[in-house]
Write a protein that holds these residues in place. Structure first.
Motif, PDB file in Angstrom:
ATOM      1  N   LYS A 107     -52.280  86.925 -18.239  1.00 43.01           N
ATOM      2  CA  LYS A 107     -53.621  87.182 -18.755  1.00 43.01           C
ATOM      3  C   LYS A 107     -54.301  85.871 -19.166  1.00 43.01           C
ATOM      4  O   LYS A 107     -55.457  85.611 -18.809  1.00 43.01           O
ATOM      5  CB  LYS A 107     -53.536  88.119 -19.973  1.00 43.01           C
ATOM      6  CG  LYS A 107     -54.803  88.940 -20.180  1.00 43.01           C
ATOM      7  CD  LYS A 107     -54.641  89.902 -21.346  1.00 43.01           C
ATOM      8  CE  LYS A 107     -55.836  89.801 -22.261  1.00 43.01           C
ATOM      9  NZ  LYS A 107     -55.575  90.194 -23.631  1.00 43.01           N
ATOM     10  N   VAL A 118     -46.936  89.540 -19.143  1.00 46.08           N
ATOM     11  CA  VAL A 118     -48.315  90.054 -19.132  1.00 46.08           C
ATOM     12  C   VAL A 118     -49.238  89.086 -19.860  1.00 46.08           C
ATOM     13  O   VAL A 118     -50.314  88.746 -19.374  1.00 46.08           O
ATOM     14  CB  VAL A 118     -48.375  91.461 -19.770  1.00 46.08           C
ATOM     15  CG1 VAL A 118     -49.824  91.898 -19.973  1.00 46.08           C
ATOM     16  CG2 VAL A 118     -47.635  92.463 -18.897  1.00 46.08           C
ATOM     17  N   ASN A 119     -48.795  88.601 -21.025  1.00 49.82           N
ATOM     18  CA  ASN A 119     -49.626  87.689 -21.806  1.00 49.82           C
ATOM     19  C   ASN A 119     -49.943  86.411 -21.054  1.00 49.82           C
ATOM     20  O   ASN A 119     -51.082  85.959 -21.023  1.00 49.82           O
ATOM     21  CB  ASN A 119     -48.934  87.344 -23.120  1.00 49.82           C
ATOM     22  CG  ASN A 119     -49.094  88.468 -24.125  1.00 49.82           C
ATOM     23  OD1 ASN A 119     -50.019  89.276 -23.999  1.00 49.82           O
ATOM     24  ND2 ASN A 119     -48.190  88.543 -25.077  1.00 49.82           N
ATOM     25  N   GLN A 120     -48.885  85.850 -20.440  1.00 46.28           N
ATOM     26  CA  GLN A 120     -49.077  84.570 -19.755  1.00 46.28           C
ATOM     27  C   GLN A 120     -50.002  84.719 -18.559  1.00 46.28           C
ATOM     28  O   GLN A 120     -50.862  83.882 -18.318  1.00 46.28           O
ATOM     29  CB  GLN A 120     -47.728  84.009 -19.310  1.00 46.28           C
ATOM     30  CG  GLN A 120     -46.924  83.485 -20.502  1.00 46.28           C
ATOM     31  CD  GLN A 120     -45.648  82.788 -20.078  1.00 46.28           C
ATOM     32  OE1 GLN A 120     -45.558  82.250 -18.989  1.00 46.28           O
ATOM     33  NE2 GLN A 120     -44.644  82.823 -20.942  1.00 46.28           N
ATOM     34  N   TYR A 171     -40.269  85.731 -14.185  1.00 50.46           N
ATOM     35  CA  TYR A 171     -40.216  87.130 -14.621  1.00 50.46           C
ATOM     36  C   TYR A 171     -39.253  87.923 -13.750  1.00 50.46           C
ATOM     37  O   TYR A 171     -38.447  88.715 -14.246  1.00 50.46           O
ATOM     38  CB  TYR A 171     -41.630  87.716 -14.555  1.00 50.46           C
ATOM     39  CG  TYR A 171     -41.689  89.202 -14.794  1.00 50.46           C
ATOM     40  CD1 TYR A 171     -41.330  89.746 -16.031  1.00 50.46           C
ATOM     41  CD2 TYR A 171     -42.088  90.074 -13.784  1.00 50.46           C
ATOM     42  CE1 TYR A 171     -41.379  91.095 -16.261  1.00 50.46           C
ATOM     43  CE2 TYR A 171     -42.135  91.430 -13.997  1.00 50.46           C
ATOM     44  CZ  TYR A 171     -41.784  91.947 -15.241  1.00 50.46           C
ATOM     45  OH  TYR A 171     -41.843  93.297 -15.449  1.00 50.46           O
ATOM     46  N   GLY A 184     -39.551  88.360 -20.760  1.00 54.16           N
ATOM     47  CA  GLY A 184     -39.757  89.802 -20.834  1.00 54.16           C
ATOM     48  C   GLY A 184     -41.119  90.211 -20.310  1.00 54.16           C
ATOM     49  O   GLY A 184     -41.960  89.364 -19.985  1.00 54.16           O
ATOM     50  N   GLU A 185     -41.329  91.521 -20.268  1.00 55.36           N
ATOM     51  CA  GLU A 185     -42.575  92.012 -19.671  1.00 55.36           C
ATOM     52  C   GLU A 185     -43.803  91.621 -20.496  1.00 55.36           C
ATOM     53  O   GLU A 185     -44.823  91.217 -19.944  1.00 55.36           O
ATOM     54  CB  GLU A 185     -42.520  93.533 -19.510  1.00 55.36           C
ATOM     55  CG  GLU A 185     -43.728  94.029 -18.751  1.00 55.36           C
ATOM     56  CD  GLU A 185     -43.606  95.494 -18.360  1.00 55.36           C
ATOM     57  OE1 GLU A 185     -42.491  96.020 -18.329  1.00 55.36           O
ATOM     58  OE2 GLU A 185     -44.663  96.083 -18.099  1.00 55.36           O
ATOM     59  N   SER A 186     -43.684  91.721 -21.829  1.00 61.14           N
ATOM     60  CA  SER A 186     -44.878  91.444 -22.638  1.00 61.14           C
ATOM     61  C   SER A 186     -45.260  89.971 -22.532  1.00 61.14           C
ATOM     62  O   SER A 186     -46.434  89.625 -22.467  1.00 61.14           O
ATOM     63  CB  SER A 186     -44.662  91.861 -24.085  1.00 61.14           C
ATOM     64  OG  SER A 186     -43.749  90.993 -24.707  1.00 61.14           O
ATOM     65  N   ASP A 187     -44.241  89.080 -22.495  1.00 56.60           N
ATOM     66  CA  ASP A 187     -44.514  87.651 -22.294  1.00 56.60           C
ATOM     67  C   ASP A 187     -45.195  87.426 -20.964  1.00 56.60           C
ATOM     68  O   ASP A 187     -46.162  86.678 -20.847  1.00 56.60           O
ATOM     69  CB  ASP A 187     -43.198  86.853 -22.314  1.00 56.60           C
ATOM     70  CG  ASP A 187     -42.822  86.475 -23.737  1.00 56.60           C
ATOM     71  OD1 ASP A 187     -43.685  86.648 -24.622  1.00 56.60           O
ATOM     72  OD2 ASP A 187     -41.681  86.019 -23.947  1.00 56.60           O
TER      73      ASP A 187
END
Ligand SMILES: [Zn+2]
Length: 542
Positions: free
Chosen positions: A433, A429-431, A418, A424-427
């Motif tokens: 999480k 955050v998802n990973q 990252y 990206g940021e959403s990826d």
């Protein structure tokens, strides 16, 4: 009355203008001021004579009576502004600036508005008018002062309250606290005997063993007690009474901005010790209620669905009972349900009421325990099986620890990627999480295994004093707490299978010695694993 300042209202204005000035007179008095010197006729008298002295022609007198300076809703003021718009006069006369507006912002907005229509604004008792810049400045300044005075007034009255409270007066406002009456002369609370009796009863009932807010509430409603409004009592009010320090004689005044609450002694209705005890008991019952609701399912972990064979889980449902045309509830009912219900092609197994299933199985367990030979056998069998398993469980924990470690290094990896901007940021955050969820699940699993190891240690310890254990168990069987009962279930029961028709199979990890005569019993003992005996229980409906 304030001295009038006529000196500044010289002939400059009238001299500069050829036409005679037309003025509007505005007078206002609020309800509370009517009793004082601010009467409308007095204001009007002065305004009229002022107009005369300055050779103003009075266009109209606008009078708002019984309204406050803060409300924008003043009918005559509205009319005055309308007339100003159509050029009916050139100046507005008021006795004092706060007659016009108390709020600085509104005052300035209105003065500005008047200016647009070439109407100036004059106060009799304050040395300015808005036909010149100096006067305008003075208006805003005085507006500020008026506002300040108002704020000071509020502050003063608050300080007045604080002073009064410090002198030991009750300033709770409105209706006095339940259990008391307010004596206006002495400004203190006095005990209301009838209400105080109920307050004492609430404390007494609540401190009884096995009591609860609900039980107390039901009881006093049954006894016919009603609130001041004549309605039934609610548990919330019972709680309020049990937690209000006033009842042991300490009332606290705590205005928003005052540094600390002021303590005022009032007559006590209950003893401080009783109040303190109530706080303790409230705390205990709160904890107990929480535990009770969430964890008191006796058969979790051993219960299986008789239709699909899956484990059954537990949950509470809100229910409403109908009986004889009347509705009861809503109340919470505890249930076991099949995990299979949650799947796409849900298992048709119905919800099984905990309060029916748990006692049914528990009674069977008690029966078994009454036979000491069975217990001894069960423990020995369990020990045989747990030996290798224990080592295996410890091995499992090692495996889980390694996986948790992997999660951490995975997290570091994601973080690096990252930072480099590869994802990206959403990826990101998802990973992260997902990873956290995995880690949580692993930790949960680890805890469960640790518990199982612990429970086996418990059994091993028990074996050392087997005789004592059995004797003690038999003595205490009816008084075991929830944890102990669950331990016993784990020890004796392999599975409990619930079937749709109300039949429950309890697979007990004990050879049924008494039902198997002679040599057969021995053949069981030679088997490597314990052969479950099945007790069939029946319950008509869930
Ligand atoms: Zn099922």
């Amino acid at each position: 009355m304030t001295k009038l300042i006529f000196a500044l209202n010289d002939k400059i204005n009238t001299g500069e203008r050829e036409k005679k000035m037309k003025c509007a007179i505005y007078a206002r008095v609020s309800t509370e001021e009517q009793a004082k010197n601010y009467s409308i006729p007095a204001q009007l008298d002065l305004l009229r004579s002022f107009a005369q002295a300055n050779e103003y022609e009075v266009f109209k007198e606008y009078i708002d009576e019984g309204v406050s300076g803060t409300t924008a809703d003043r009918p005559q003021l509205g009319e005055l502004l309308d007339d100003a718009r159509t050029g009916m006069f050139n100046v507005v006369l008021v006795y004092r600036i706060d007659r016009f507006f108390r709020n600085t912002r509104l005052l300035l907005v209105t003065v500005e508005e008047l200016k647009k229509f070439s109407v100036s604004f004059k106060s009799l008792t304050e040395p300015f008018d808005t036909s010149n810049p100096m006067g305008e400045f003075m208006v805003s300044l005085l507006g500020c002062v008026a506002q300040l005075e108002r704020d000071t007034f509020i502050e003063r009255s608050r300080m007045g309250t604080i002073k009064s409270v410090k002198e030991g007066h009750y300033m709770g406002g409105g209706r006095p606290l339940y259990g008391y009456t307010y004596d206006k002369e002495s400004k203190t609370l006095e005990i209301n005997d009838k209400e105080a009796k109920l307050v004492r009863l609430i404390y007494q009932r609540y401190l009884e063993p096995y009591s609860s807010l609900k039980k107390v509430n039901d009881k006093i409603n049954d006894l016919g007690y009603r609130t001041r409004k004549g309605t039934k009592w609610h548990t919330g009010s019972i709680h309020d009474i049990l937690t209000n320090t006033s009842y042991y004689g300490k009332w606290y005044y705590n205005p928003n901005h005052y540094p600390e609450p002021i303590e005022v002694d009032i007559p006590a209705i209950v003893a401080k010790e009783k109040y303190d005890k109530a706080q303790k008991v409230l705390q205990q019952r709160k904890i107990y209620a929480k535990r009770n609701n969430k964890y008191n399912y006796l058969l979790l972990g051993v219960l299986r669905c008789g239709i699909c064979g899956r484990s059954m889980s537990a949950s509470t449902k809100q229910c409403v009972k109908k009986k004889g045309g009347k509705e009861y509830g809503p109340y919470l009912q505890q249930y076991y349900y099949c995990f299979g219900r949650m799947l796409k092609k849900g298992c048709p197994m119905r919800w099984v009421r905990k309060d029916r299933l748990d006692p049914l199985v528990w009674n069977k367990i008690k029966e078994i325990v009454k036979n000491p030979a069975l217990i001894r056998k069960a423990i020995v069998e369990k020990e045989k099986r747990s030996g290798p398993t224990n080592a295996a469980l410890k091995e499992d924990i090692k495996g889980i620890d390694k996986k948790i470690k992997d999660c951490e290094s995975e997290r570091q990896k994601i973080l690096r990627v990252y930072r480099k901007g590869i994802i990206g940021e959403s990826d990101f955050v998802n990973q992260i999480k997902e990873l956290q969820e995995e880690k949580d699940a692993l930790n949960q699993q680890r805890k469960e295994i640790e518990l199982r190891i612990e429970s086996q240690v418990y059994i091993e310890d028990s074996l050392k004093s087997l005789e004592n254990f059995v004797r003690e168990l038999q003595e205490r069987i009816d008084n075991l707490n929830f944890e102990e009962r669950r331990e016993l279930i784990k020890l004796l029961v392999r599975r409990v299978i619930v079937k749709e028709d109300g039949v429950v199979d309890v697979e007990v990890i004990v050879p049924q010695v008494d039902s198997q005569p002679g040599g057969k019993g021995e053949s069981h003992e030679k088997q490597p694993t314990c052969f479950p005996s099945i007790a069939q229980l029946r319950h008509i409906s869930w």
